[in-house]
Structure formats: structure tokens, C-alpha cells
Enzyme design. Structure first.
Site, PDB file in Angstrom:
ATOM      1  N   SER A 237       1.471  -7.803   5.021  1.00  0.00           N
ATOM      2  CA  SER A 237       0.705  -9.053   5.127  1.00  0.00           C
ATOM      3  C   SER A 237       0.140  -9.534   3.807  1.00  0.00           C
ATOM      4  O   SER A 237      -0.284 -10.696   3.707  1.00  0.00           O
ATOM      5  CB  SER A 237      -0.437  -8.889   6.130  1.00  0.00           C
ATOM      6  OG  SER A 237       0.068  -8.870   7.434  1.00  0.00           O
TER       7      SER A 237
ATOM      8  N   LYS B  58      -6.503 -10.127   0.557  1.00  0.00           N
ATOM      9  CA  LYS B  58      -5.646 -10.047   1.750  1.00  0.00           C
ATOM     10  C   LYS B  58      -5.274  -8.604   2.010  1.00  0.00           C
ATOM     11  O   LYS B  58      -4.909  -7.866   1.095  1.00  0.00           O
ATOM     12  CB  LYS B  58      -4.380 -10.892   1.541  1.00  0.00           C
ATOM     13  CG  LYS B  58      -3.541 -11.021   2.793  1.00  0.00           C
ATOM     14  CD  LYS B  58      -4.198 -11.936   3.812  1.00  0.00           C
ATOM     15  CE  LYS B  58      -3.500 -11.832   5.168  1.00  0.00           C
ATOM     16  NZ  LYS B  58      -3.797 -10.567   5.863  1.00  0.00           N
ATOM     17  N   THR B  59      -5.364  -8.227   3.268  1.00  0.00           N
ATOM     18  CA  THR B  59      -4.983  -6.878   3.684  1.00  0.00           C
ATOM     19  C   THR B  59      -3.537  -6.833   4.155  1.00  0.00           C
ATOM     20  O   THR B  59      -2.905  -7.858   4.414  1.00  0.00           O
ATOM     21  CB  THR B  59      -5.876  -6.396   4.846  1.00  0.00           C
ATOM     22  OG1 THR B  59      -5.748  -7.322   5.922  1.00  0.00           O
ATOM     23  CG2 THR B  59      -7.325  -6.279   4.413  1.00  0.00           C
ATOM     24  N   GLY B  60      -3.037  -5.631   4.295  1.00  0.00           N
ATOM     25  CA  GLY B  60      -1.741  -5.380   4.927  1.00  0.00           C
ATOM     26  C   GLY B  60      -1.799  -4.022   5.597  1.00  0.00           C
ATOM     27  O   GLY B  60      -2.409  -3.093   5.057  1.00  0.00           O
TER      28      GLY B  60
END
Length: 276
Positions: free
Chosen positions: A62, A208-210
Site C-alpha cells: 500500500s 503511508k503504511t503497507g
């Protein structure tokens, strides 16, 4: 909230995952935690913090929504923070939480895969690939896995497109420095829609995370190897940094790994920056 971050419409069938290019281990050896933190000074590019395995490439998951926003705005598909607002279509087969309309801001905040895929479909494979190469993002490979016909809609998800933590941090710095070959509007709008967080000791963070898992050699997800990313930039009292945080664990996670890593980073940032 769904267990994952809604980045796959078929969460249990596909899911976010690290590409099957995991670091090799000697036969019979127990897997080890893979971890990295990179922090760069925004103004100079000097490495302030670098620890762990930071030069190995993994699927961006992501976190790819950051460069994808740049591409969408530069191509004129995305217009502003709230336009376009796309309605959900049942053919997307998304998790329940994603079965509603989204705009660019909510797409990033709630990490919605079908919105990403609609964007890349509107771009088309040739333009999509051209943008990734122009941006010099990771290994720049949008072909997808052999025989899977997935490059346009899943190359960043356990597939061919890979990036290291070192590269992630440098890319984030280039966004804030407005040093990428896209329009000024694309850079400005992307910075506006990336989620914001308050860290300890007065740091203001955007990132932003993933989340996902590694794959076994047979291609199936290994839920004992959860993967988390958190990438972005931060500012405090005029001091600006760019960062990338990665962790691949060796035990089943109880929450999306990217969310857990984000919480950890927000707490540890002041200590990491002390004296830098």
C-alpha cells in the site's frame, strides 16, 4: 475494521504480500526478523539514521499509493482532494468496508485497492509503465509475474515491482523537495492527501503504511511472516526529514503490521532524532 488495510479486494485469496523474493536462509535455519529504519535530512539528504537491512527490495504494497497519487494527478485523472469520487461496483469484490464511494483523500486514508486499480486501468499499461520508469521507482518492473496478466493492476502487490527502504526514503525526500518529473500540481496535491499523524515531542508526520505477508516457496502466503511498512516525511520546528520503516516478523500478527509499525515509529521518532 477489516484485519488488513483493504488493499486487496479478495483479502484471503490474494492479500497484500511481500514478493516471493524473500531473503534466503540456509537449509533448516530458522527465519529471522528483517528490519530497517532510514531517516534522511530533508534539506541536505544526509543520512541521519540507518539501521538494519535497508538495501534489499520488497514489494511496496500500500505504500505504492504515494507514487500512484503523483501519477494520477500528473495524468489529469485525479483533479483535487475530493475529485474524482468514484462509486463502488460489485465487480470489484472488495471487503465490506470498501463497498462505498471514495475520493482521493479517503482512498489514501482508508487504503482502497479498487480505487488504485481503477486509476491504473484508466492510465493503461503503456502509460503506467512509462511513469514508473520516469519516476525511477524501485526496480521499475511493472510486468507482473510471468503468465499472470497482472502487471497493470497488481504489479506492486507481491509481484514484479520491488523497492528497498533506502529507495523509499529517497523517493519520499524527492516528493517534498519537488524533485520529481511531474507537475507542480501533482506534487502539491499528493502532499495534501497523504495521511497526517502527530508523533511524540511535537513531530508532525505524513506517511503511508503497507501490510501483508511473505510467501512460501510454493507461492502461498506465510502468515507467520507478517510484513509492515511505514514511509513518508515529518517536520518539527522547521526541521524536516524523510523516512522509511520496514519490519518482517517471524510470528503471526494480531493486527495489520503496517499499522503496528506506524504506531511504533511515531513513539520512537523523538529518541531516534535526539542529538541529530
Amino acid at each position: 475494521m477489516a484485519w488488513l488495510e483493504n488493499t486487496f479486494p479478495r483479502a484471503l485469496a490474494i492479500c497484500l504480500a511481500i514478493a516471493p523474493l524473500a531473503l534466503p536462509f540456509p537449509a533448516g535455519a530458522a527465519p529471522e526478523v528483517i528490519e530497517c529504519i532510514v531517516i534522511l535530512d530533508q534539506e541536505t539528504g544526509v543520512t541521519l539514521v540507518r539501521s538494519g537491512i535497508c538495501d534489499e527490495r520488497f514489494t511496496p504494497m500500500s505504500t505504492f499509493k504515494v507514487p500512484l497519487a503523483l501519477i494520477g494527478y500528473d495524468a489529469g485523472i485525479l483533479k483535487d482532494e475530493r475529485t474524482p469520487r468514484w462509486d463502488y461496483d460489485p465487480k470489484f469484490d472488495a471487503p465490506k468496508r470498501a463497498r462505498k464511494a471514495f475520493d482521493p483523500t479517503s482512498w489514501e486514508a482508508e487504503s482502497i485497492l479498487w480505487y488504485s486499480q481503477e486509476l491504473t486501468r484508466k492510465l493503461g499499461a503503456e502509460s503506467f509503465g512509462d511513469y514508473i520508469r520516469k519516476l525511477d521507482y524501485g526496480n521499475r518492473d511493472t510486468a507482473g509475474r510471468p503468465g499472470q496478466d497482472e502487471g497493470l493492476t497488481e504489479s506492486w502487490l507481491s509481484s514484479s515491482l520491488l523497492i528497498s527502504a533506502d529507495e523509499q526514503a529517497r523517493f519520499m525526500r524527492r516528493i517534498v523537495a519537488r524533485d520529481l518529473p511531474v507537475s507542480a500540481k501533482a506534487l502539491d496535491m499528493t502532499i495534501r492527501i497523504i495521511p497526517r499523524f502527530a508523533a511524540d515531542d511535537g513531530w508532525n508526520v505524513q506517511g503511508k503504511t503497507g501490510s501483508g505477508w511473505l510467501r512460501r516457496k510454493n507461492g502461498k502466503l506465510d502468515r507467520s511472516r507478517p510484513v509492515g511498512w511505514f514511509v513518508g516525511w515529518a517536520e518539527k520546528d522547521g526541521r524536516r526529514i524523510a523516512f522509511a520503516r520496514l519490519r518482517i516478523d517471524v510470528a503471526k500478527a494480531t493486527e495489520p503490521s503496517g499499522l503496528a509499525l506506524r504506531a511504533q515509529f511515531l513513539k520512537e521518532l523523538p529518541a531516534r532524532m535526539r542529538g541529530k
